[in-house]
Design an enzyme around this catalytic site. Structure first.
Site, PDB file in Angstrom:
ATOM      1  N   GLN A 115      12.117  58.420 107.997  1.00  0.00           N
ATOM      2  CA  GLN A 115      12.750  59.263 108.451  1.00  0.00           C
ATOM      3  C   GLN A 115      13.975  58.220 107.585  1.00  0.00           C
ATOM      4  OE1 GLN A 115      10.868  60.427 110.464  1.00  0.00           O
ATOM      5  NE2 GLN A 115       9.382  61.268 108.682  1.00  0.00           N
TER       6      GLN A 115
ATOM      7  N   GLY B 107       6.538  59.788 103.286  1.00  0.00           N
ATOM      8  CA  GLY B 107       6.325  59.678 102.722  1.00  0.00           C
ATOM      9  C   GLY B 107       7.228  57.975 102.300  1.00  0.00           C
ATOM     10  N   HIS B 108       5.924  57.167 101.790  1.00  0.00           N
ATOM     11  CA  HIS B 108       6.834  55.930 101.835  1.00  0.00           C
ATOM     12  C   HIS B 108       6.056  54.855 100.898  1.00  0.00           C
ATOM     13  CE1 HIS B 108       8.258  55.181 105.848  1.00  0.00           C
ATOM     14  NE2 HIS B 108       8.588  56.271 105.801  1.00  0.00           N
TER      15      HIS B 108
ATOM     16  N   LYS C  92      11.985  51.955 102.026  1.00  0.00           N
ATOM     17  CA  LYS C  92      11.620  51.914 103.608  1.00  0.00           C
ATOM     18  C   LYS C  92      10.428  51.211 102.735  1.00  0.00           C
ATOM     19  CE  LYS C  92      11.910  55.431 105.444  1.00  0.00           C
ATOM     20  NZ  LYS C  92      13.016  56.486 105.133  1.00  0.00           N
TER      21      LYS C  92
ATOM     22  N   ASP D 231      14.271  58.021 102.682  1.00  0.00           N
ATOM     23  CA  ASP D 231      14.047  58.023 101.139  1.00  0.00           C
ATOM     24  C   ASP D 231      14.688  57.339 100.618  1.00  0.00           C
ATOM     25  OD1 ASP D 231      12.065  59.435 101.645  1.00  0.00           O
ATOM     26  OD2 ASP D 231      13.025  61.213 100.837  1.00  0.00           O
TER      27      ASP D 231
HETATM   28  P1  GDP Z   1      10.363  55.778 101.504  1.00  0.00           P
HETATM   29  O1  GDP Z   1      10.334  57.086 102.620  1.00  0.00           O
HETATM   30  O2  GDP Z   1      12.132  55.526 102.756  1.00  0.00           O
HETATM   31  O3  GDP Z   1      10.116  54.798 101.345  1.00  0.00           O
HETATM   32  O4  GDP Z   1      11.263  55.596 100.193  1.00  0.00           O
HETATM   33  P2  GDP Z   1      10.353  57.027  99.331  1.00  0.00           P
HETATM   34  O5  GDP Z   1       9.463  56.026  99.195  1.00  0.00           O
HETATM   35  O6  GDP Z   1      10.335  57.703 100.002  1.00  0.00           O
HETATM   36  O7  GDP Z   1      11.118  57.070  97.858  1.00  0.00           O
HETATM   37  C1  GDP Z   1      11.666  56.046  97.529  1.00  0.00           C
HETATM   38  C2  GDP Z   1      11.648  56.069  95.780  1.00  0.00           C
HETATM   39  O8  GDP Z   1      12.081  55.181  95.669  1.00  0.00           O
HETATM   40  C3  GDP Z   1       9.981  55.719  95.702  1.00  0.00           C
HETATM   41  O9  GDP Z   1      10.284  56.030  94.465  1.00  0.00           O
HETATM   42  C4  GDP Z   1       9.776  54.125  95.574  1.00  0.00           C
HETATM   43  O10 GDP Z   1       9.468  53.336  93.955  1.00  0.00           O
HETATM   44  C5  GDP Z   1      11.372  53.681  94.470  1.00  0.00           C
HETATM   45  N1  GDP Z   1      12.406  52.672  94.803  1.00  0.00           N
HETATM   46  C6  GDP Z   1      12.408  52.205  95.808  1.00  0.00           C
HETATM   47  N2  GDP Z   1      13.104  50.693  95.328  1.00  0.00           N
HETATM   48  C7  GDP Z   1      14.184  51.242  94.407  1.00  0.00           C
HETATM   49  C8  GDP Z   1      14.684  50.823  92.933  1.00  0.00           C
HETATM   50  O11 GDP Z   1      15.326  49.513  93.963  1.00  0.00           O
HETATM   51  N3  GDP Z   1      14.948  51.217  92.040  1.00  0.00           N
HETATM   52  C9  GDP Z   1      14.487  52.353  91.808  1.00  0.00           C
HETATM   53  N4  GDP Z   1      14.620  52.367  90.748  1.00  0.00           N
HETATM   54  N5  GDP Z   1      13.660  52.850  92.629  1.00  0.00           N
HETATM   55  C10 GDP Z   1      13.525  52.384  93.729  1.00  0.00           C
HETATM   56  P1  IMO Z   2      10.710  59.735 104.695  1.00  0.00           P
HETATM   57  O1  IMO Z   2       9.603  58.462 105.839  1.00  0.00           O
HETATM   58  C1  IMO Z   2      12.756  62.698 103.339  1.00  0.00           C
HETATM   59  C2  IMO Z   2      13.427  65.416 106.310  1.00  0.00           C
HETATM   60  C3  IMO Z   2      12.900  67.345 105.856  1.00  0.00           C
HETATM   61  C4  IMO Z   2      13.536  68.067 107.014  1.00  0.00           C
HETATM   62  C5  IMO Z   2      14.049  67.261 107.749  1.00  0.00           C
HETATM   63  C6  IMO Z   2      12.830  67.651 108.588  1.00  0.00           C
HETATM   64  O2  IMO Z   2       9.649  59.463 103.791  1.00  0.00           O
HETATM   65  O3  IMO Z   2      11.624  58.248 104.837  1.00  0.00           O
HETATM   66  P2  IMO Z   2      10.437  67.841 109.503  1.00  0.00           P
HETATM   67  O4  IMO Z   2       9.208  67.954 108.135  1.00  0.00           O
HETATM   68  O5  IMO Z   2      10.356  66.737 110.435  1.00  0.00           O
HETATM   69  O6  IMO Z   2       9.821  69.572 110.417  1.00  0.00           O
HETATM   70  O7  IMO Z   2      11.631  67.634 108.441  1.00  0.00           O
HETATM   71  O8  IMO Z   2      13.399  66.387 107.722  1.00  0.00           O
HETATM   72  N1  IMO Z   2      12.614  64.887 106.174  1.00  0.00           N
HETATM   73  C7  IMO Z   2      12.648  64.084 105.427  1.00  0.00           C
HETATM   74  N2  IMO Z   2      13.321  63.788 104.122  1.00  0.00           N
HETATM   75  N3  IMO Z   2      12.543  61.699 104.074  1.00  0.00           N
HETATM   76  C8  IMO Z   2      11.438  61.649 104.934  1.00  0.00           C
HETATM   77  O9  IMO Z   2      10.744  60.992 105.158  1.00  0.00           O
HETATM   78  C9  IMO Z   2      11.316  62.570 105.488  1.00  0.00           C
HETATM   79  N4  IMO Z   2      11.048  63.342 106.676  1.00  0.00           N
HETATM   80  C10 IMO Z   2      11.565  64.959 107.068  1.00  0.00           C
HETATM   81  O10 IMO Z   2      12.467  67.289 104.368  1.00  0.00           O
HETATM   82  O11 IMO Z   2      14.764  68.465 105.924  1.00  0.00           O
HETATM   83 MG    MG Z   3      10.324  58.980 101.584  1.00  0.00          MG
END
Ligand code: GDP
Ligand code: IMO
Ligand code: MG
Length: 423
Positions: free
Chosen positions: A224, A40-41, A16, A13
């Site tokens: 991840q 979840g991207h 990415k 998270d």
């Molecule tokens: P990912 O899994 O690495 O793609 O990240 P996620 O989408 O799960 O979580 C990142 C969260 O932070 C999302 O809600 C994005 O919209 C948000 N986000 C990304 N970059 C920034 C930033 O620079 N500032 C803020 N406030 N939010 C951001």
């Molecule tokens: P993105 O790509 C954050 C965590 C889960 C759990 C562990 C194992 O959005 O960054 P799994 O479902 O793979 O058996 O879970 O890894 N986890 C993540 N945490 N971002 C993710 O993906 C994750 N994918 C798995 O919360 O602790």
């Molecule tokens: Mg994510």
């Protein structure tokens, strides 16, 4: 060298999805190399937020091809719901999105097994997203799995039934209570398999080699984060795939010699979803501040993310492990409004000081050593030029760059595509 890799340096998270979307126009192909619907991207543009789980984050760009690589595990039910949200006609989709025939399938019984395994672990559960990731990768390495290419084989029905029977034998050993309606889920699965069969299924190795021979540029998108890697993460509180830059080679079938830049992403602080060690985790009002300001709610499960300060010991480990050439720092804007904040620069383990990431982060006597930084009050989410960032932000940035001995290449100051400061 035609391939760049982009991956998370923490526990996922890091942003990415947003950054891949920002960089997509520099590439011909965006290719996911591991993970599955546990990811979840999120990305935002034109006032709209999109969340992708299996589909690469370049999908919103015309004339860019997106590949779901052999290292990914696909749940056809999640895949179809993602396709629907894209709102694209089939012709457009099939020209933008390609699926490796070697990617493995997540079956409804994999999700059941995931749940059973977590229930059985009790207090020491991983905190899995329950998307069936662990059991699907177990079947892959156990040489029982079903791949996308198998969907076109005449013995598909028998092979599917054989593996489901095996899963039920296993499930009989786990007496768990669940409201899982298997018949309903299986019917849905069969229905969605038809959608997968109609997508652009390719021999991904030939697909990428052909692109490389034409000097096309590829961005490998990780899911991840490094600290969730099956080998190098905080085992056993990890996911079941190789999330590091080496994973891009395995998950796409590319040679290490074809990799050029490695973009590593870190938040300006740290979060973690699920269980497992987290040395810089905080529980006071600062945690609430980061949770609220950073909107730290999991994009896949809706769970609150645990929050803490940036951990430079862990980050340095991730930078070195991946050979990161370019650092990307996200969510610095979330720190705006804090009087002071902290960063971890070394650990004390059983009384001894170290800057090395230890074998077992669960050691009870590990303490993070924190350095305090002055905060800033102004909103930085509209800043377009690095030199306009507040002085305390620059001080923080220099400390990070000096510690990691690599420059910060991109600074993200908000979730929208436009809130990005390029070097
Ligand atoms: P990912 O899994 O690495 O793609 O990240 P996620 O989408 O799960 O979580 C990142 C969260 O932070 C999302 O809600 C994005 O919209 C948000 N986000 C990304 N970059 C920034 C930033 O620079 N500032 C803020 N406030 N939010 C951001
Ligand atoms: P993105 O790509 C954050 C965590 C889960 C759990 C562990 C194992 O959005 O960054 P799994 O479902 O793979 O058996 O879970 O890894 N986890 C993540 N945490 N971002 C993710 O993906 C994750 N994918 C798995 O919360 O602790
Ligand atoms: Mg994510």
């Amino acid at each position: 060298m035609p391939v760049d890799v982009l991956l998370g340096l923490q526990w996922g998270d890091e942003g990415k999805g947003k950054i891949v979307d920002c960089l997509s126009s520099r590439y011909d192909i965006i290719a996911r190399f591991q993970g599955g619907p546990n990811a979840g991207h999120s990305l935002e543009f034109d006032g709209k937020k999109h969340i992708l789980h299996t589909i690469p984050s370049g999908i919103f760009h015309k004339n860019i091809k997106n590949l779901i690589g052999n290292g990914v595990v696909i749940d056809p039910i999640v895949f179809d719901s993602e396709l629907k949200q894209l709102n694209m006609d089939a012709e457009e989709l099939n020209s933008r999105l390609f699926v490796s025939n070697k990617a493995h399938l997540i079956l409804p019984t994999h999700r059941l097994l995931d749940k059973a395994s977590e229930v059985l672990k009790g207090k020491s559960k991983i905190g899995s997203t329950l998307k069936g990731i662990g059991p699907a990768y177990m079947d892959k390495t156990g040489r029982n799995g079903l791949r996308v290419g198998d969907l076109f084989k005449s013995d598909w029905d028998q092979r599917y039934q054989a593996i489901v029977d095996k899963h039920f034998d296993l499930l009989n050993l786990y007496p768990i209570e669940t409201d899982f309606d298997f018949d309903l889920e299986q019917n849905l699965f069969f229905e969605k398999l038809e959608i997968l069969r109609k997508s652009s299924v390719v021999n991904s190795l030939a697909f990428l080699q052909n692109a490389i021979s034409k000097n096309q540029k590829i961005l490998a998108e990780g899911a991840q984060g490094t600290l969730l890697d099956i080998d190098f993460g905080t085992y056993p509180y990890v996911t079941s795939s190789s999330t590091t830059s080496a994973g891009a080679c395995i998950g796409l079938g590319i040679s290490p010699r074809s990799i050029h830049h490695v973009y590593g992403i870190s938040k300006a602080y740290t979060t973690r979803v699920g269980k497992g060690p987290f040395p810089t985790e905080i529980f006071d009002h600062h945690a609430t501040f980061l949770l609220k300001n950073g909107n730290e709610i999991g994009a896949t499960t809706g769970r609150q993310r645990r929050c803490g300060w940036l951990d430079l010991v862990a980050l340095k480990y991730a930078v070195e492990l991946n050979g990161v050439s370019h650092l990307i720092l996200t969510k610095g804007d979330v720190l705006s409004g804090l009087d002071k904040f902290q960063v971890c620069w070394q650990y004390t383990i059983n009384g001894s000081v170290t800057k090395h990431f230890p074998y077992d982060l669960n050691q009870r006597k590990l303490r993070p050593q924190l350095k305090e930084f002055e905060g800033w009050q102004q909103d930085i989410s509209g800043i377009k030029n690095k030199k306009n960032l507040p002085k305390p932000f620059h001080k923080y940035l220099h400390f990070i760059e000096n510690y990691l001995t690599i420059p910060v290449h991109i600074i993200s100051v908000g979730p929208d595509r436009s809130q990005t400061i390029y070097e």
